[in-house]
Design an enzyme around this catalytic site. Structure first.
Site, short mmCIF file in Angstrom:
data_model
loop_
_atom_site.label_atom_id
_atom_site.label_comp_id
_atom_site.label_asym_id
_atom_site.label_seq_id
_atom_site.Cartn_x
_atom_site.Cartn_y
_atom_site.Cartn_z
N ARG A 17 0.87 -1.18 0.00
CA ARG A 17 0.00 0.00 0.00
C ARG A 17 0.91 1.23 0.00
O ARG A 17 2.12 1.10 0.08
CB ARG A 17 -1.02 0.00 1.15
CG ARG A 17 -0.69 -0.72 2.40
CD ARG A 17 0.34 -0.08 3.28
NE ARG A 17 0.11 1.32 3.46
CZ ARG A 17 1.02 2.20 3.76
NH1 ARG A 17 2.28 1.84 3.93
NH2 ARG A 17 0.74 3.48 3.91
N GLY A 18 0.28 2.41 -0.10
CA GLY A 18 1.07 3.62 -0.29
C GLY A 18 1.21 3.85 -1.79
O GLY A 18 1.54 2.92 -2.54
N ASP A 47 -1.75 10.70 -2.30
CA ASP A 47 -2.13 9.64 -3.25
C ASP A 47 -2.42 10.21 -4.62
O ASP A 47 -2.37 9.50 -5.62
CB ASP A 47 -3.33 8.87 -2.72
CG ASP A 47 -2.91 8.12 -1.47
OD1 ASP A 47 -2.93 8.75 -0.39
OD2 ASP A 47 -2.51 6.96 -1.58
#
Ligand code: MRU
Length: 355
Positions: free
Chosen positions: A49-50, A238
């Site tokens: 994730r990230g 994001d």
């Protein structure tokens, strides 16, 4: 070869591996990725994730597909499967588009090698970009330390460290850089409900690196700022619009509001792969991921999930929010620290802004 702080790596036979982040900090597990489906599953289940890491994992997913079957239809199908895993981080679409462009330029026989080279190139570029973000953001922390002559307190939200990238991180890169320069820096770590990336991942990372940190509940930031306990806020992103609106983990916007009210500088740190040059209005245009309500109902603990809400209660789980550019003091990228304006970002990235 696995670097001690790697989220994704490969063997000399080009077998790809990731660190399973759903098990951290309680257990350090490695998962092999053998296909585009494996990569899609790893992104969807948040083993990786990230934003930057999601993008590079997708690039390797496409490279694995090209090794297996490299015709147009199969690559497009794989790219679509990967693109549908998570909607908000633009790095995912950016990475898929770059690998697709690279493979489309060569014959089917050459595609496996071309896709692999492209994924490796992007992996290396992201590491370099995060290192640069560390230098530019580290200079901001050094300035504050010089003026203040005592410990610098940084507040961060979610996890934007090496676990969210390939190395160094984005929001945490300046902190690591300052720490390495011998600056006394302390980090307020927002726990970041519902998945607790702050409490579980950021705190773990900082602890490993020997950086002083304190976990606080998500609602503590405003109080800390009112009492002069925060010198600056640094968060990741994001997706950031060409006009400087910053989308990041849910709750970031509230920190930016509190920062504005208390004259605390608020920075977003992000590689250029996170800028969506097609968007002008983040609040209206950025798709916000809505995740399973069970992430609100259950908290993940060392011995498994624990329910924290009444049975049959209803929960909503918005994963991200948008901080308008007017609340952002500056955007730290691999090319420097920019005002959160279209003009300033276009000056730094003319080839994307006008391309
Ligand atoms: O849902 P996640 O854990 O993928 O969200 C991560 C974040 O919000 C990060 O702040 C962002 O991706 C930047 S990572 C360098």
């Amino acid at each position: 070869v696995q670097h001690p702080r790697s989220t994704l790596w490969w063997s000399s036979q080009r077998d790809v591996f990731i660190l399973d982040q759903t098990r951290l900090p309680f257990s350090i597990d490695t998962v092999p990725l053998c296909s585009a489906e494996d990569a899609a599953r790893a992104i969807e289940t948040m083993q990786v994730r990230g934003a930057p890491l999601i993008g590079i994992t997708a690039a390797f997913g496409l490279a694995l597909q090209a090794r297996h079957q490299a015709d147009d239809a199969s690559l497009q199908r794989a790219a679509e499967t990967l693109a549908h895993t998570r909607p908000t981080a633009i790095n995912l679409r950016w990475a898929l588009a770059r690998v697709m462009r690279a493979v489309e330029a060569v014959s089917t026989e050459e595609r496996a090698e071309r896709a692999w080279q492209q994924a490796v190139l992007m992996h290396d570029e992201e590491i370099l970009h995060c290192a640069r973000i560390g230098e530019h953001g580290g200079a901001l922390i050094a300035d504050i330390a010089r003026n203040k002559r005592s410990r610098v307190h940084v507040l961060t939200h979610c996890n934007a460290g090496w676990l969210a990238t390939l190395r160094w991180g984005t929001a945490l890169a300046p902190i690591y850089h300052a720490h390495q320069q011998g600056i006394d820096v302390h980090v307020w770590v927002d726990e970041t409900r519902p998945r607790n990336q702050g409490a579980q991942l950021t705190a773990w990372e900082l602890q490993q690196a020997g950086v002083a940190c304190t976990i606080v509940v998500d609602n503590a930031g405003g109080h800390l700022m009112q009492h002069g306990e925060v010198d600056l806020v640094i968060v990741g992103s994001d997706r950031t619009t060409r006009t400087g609106d910053v989308c990041n983990k849910i709750g970031t916007y509230l920190k930016a509001l509190a920062a504005k009210d208390n004259d605390v500088p608020f920075y977003a740190a992000l590689p250029s792969s996170t800028i969506d040059w097609s968007l002008c209005d983040g609040v209206r245009e950025i798709p916000i991921e809505e995740r399973d309500a069970n992430e609100v109902h259950f908290v993940a603990g060392e011995h498994g999930p624990a329910r924290v809400t009444p049975i049959d209660s209803i929960a909503a789980n918005y994963a991200f929010d948008v901080t308008p550019a007017r609340l952002v003091t500056g955007i730290i990228t691999e090319r420097g620290v920019h005002a959160a304006t279209e003009h300033s970002l276009a000056l730094a990235y003319p080839e994307f802004a006008h391309g």
